[in-house]
Design an enzyme around this catalytic site. Structure first.
Site, short mmCIF file in Angstrom:
data_model
loop_
_atom_site.label_atom_id
_atom_site.label_comp_id
_atom_site.label_asym_id
_atom_site.label_seq_id
_atom_site.Cartn_x
_atom_site.Cartn_y
_atom_site.Cartn_z
N ASP A 44 0.68 -1.33 -0.05
CA ASP A 44 -0.04 0.03 0.05
C ASP A 44 0.94 1.44 0.11
O ASP A 44 2.12 1.09 0.39
CB ASP A 44 -0.99 0.02 1.14
CG ASP A 44 -1.76 -1.00 1.32
OD1 ASP A 44 -2.20 -1.69 0.12
OD2 ASP A 44 -2.27 -1.53 2.36
N1 URA Z 1 -1.47 -6.12 3.91
C1 URA Z 1 -1.77 -4.93 3.86
O1 URA Z 1 -2.89 -4.37 4.55
N2 URA Z 1 -1.25 -3.82 3.34
C2 URA Z 1 0.15 -4.06 2.57
O2 URA Z 1 0.59 -3.11 2.11
C3 URA Z 1 0.44 -5.40 2.52
C4 URA Z 1 -0.42 -6.39 3.04
#
Ligand code: URA
Length: 249
Positions: free
Chosen positions: A105
């Site tokens: 993310d």
């Molecule tokens: N899980 C999440 O919530 N965000 C990420 O970036 C990777 C795994």
């Protein structure tokens, strides 16, 4: 493994598949010294020699890179229409076109694998190969030890059931808790959704390992090539055989 000649030419970066057909029709492509004009021809990249206009063409060498992605970067190549920064600016000195294997993310940090090896990328992401992705999360609230058992048992999320391979408490920091959690699947926001369902929203999330590959002390925003040993271990972990001569190095 055999591939169609036009596909091979596009894999080698000569041109698109459609334009490769034009080159073939124009008699500019040779396989093992013979001009080939038939469009359906298949070749074996390991044993056949392919030339275009008298020059041998070969697929680009495989490249395996890890990046320590900082928070505040989108996991995508090129630029973002909304003007947010992308990881492109952090890897612009890599000449091969390497693709991120899965996404972190915008505000997640840590280990991102990038490669031009599609088969390896598929296996790293596919739950069938059960490659563990290890995250360290700072969450709101003091997580009591007895909640870990419930977390380990898994929970139904909006899309499907989610069960971590492992979860443990690292330390408490005032009203917050550092947790290490491992999933072998890469569903969108899985860590954040999972921990939020247990009443502990994520404040900070860092991926620290993908299978045998560790983030280690790679500085934030920097990348490095995997070592031959690391590539060998990663291949083994997803059931592939590693041939070092195909790797740039
Ligand atoms: N899980 C999440 O919530 N965000 C990420 O970036 C990777 C795994």
């Amino acid at each position: 493994m055999q591939v169609r000649l036009n596909r091979y030419l596009s894999m080698c970066g000569v041109t698109s598949r459609r334009k490769a057909d034009d080159l073939i029709k124009q008699g500019r492509v040779k396989v093992n010294g013979e001009v080939v004009r038939s469009l359906g021809v298949r070749i074996d990249p390991d044993t056949d020699r392919v030339e275009v206009d008298g020059k041998e063409v070969k697929p680009p060498k495989k490249r395996y890179v890890i990046l320590n992605k900082p928070s505040g970067y989108l996991t995508q190549l090129g630029t973002s229409p909304d003007g947010r920064r992308t990881i492109q600016e952090l890897i612009k000195d890599i000449p091969e076109r390497v693709y991120p294997v899965g996404r972190l993310d915008y505000n997640t940090e840590g280990l991102l694998l990038l490669t031009n090896d599609g088969e390896l990328a598929n296996r790293v992401l596919h739950p069938r190969y059960k490659l563990p992705k290890v995250y360290v999360a700072l969450v709101k609230g003091v997580v009591p030890k007895n909640k870990l058992r419930k977390m380990r048992a898994g929970i139904e999320l909006e899309d499907a059931f989610a069960k971590p391979d492992d979860v443990k408490i690292l330390r408490y920091e005032g009203p917050r808790t550092w947790i290490q959690i491992t999933f072998h699947e890469g569903r969108k926001h899985i860590v954040k959704r999972f921990l939020a369902r247990f009443g502990h929203p994520v404040v900070k999330l860092i991926r620290v390992a993908i299978g045998p590959i560790r983030l280690g002390d790679l500085p934030k925003g920097k990348w490095r090539d995997l070592t031959g040993r690391e590539i060998g271990r990663l291949f083994k972990a997803v059931g592939l055989k590693y041939s070092p001569q195909e790797v740039k190095g």
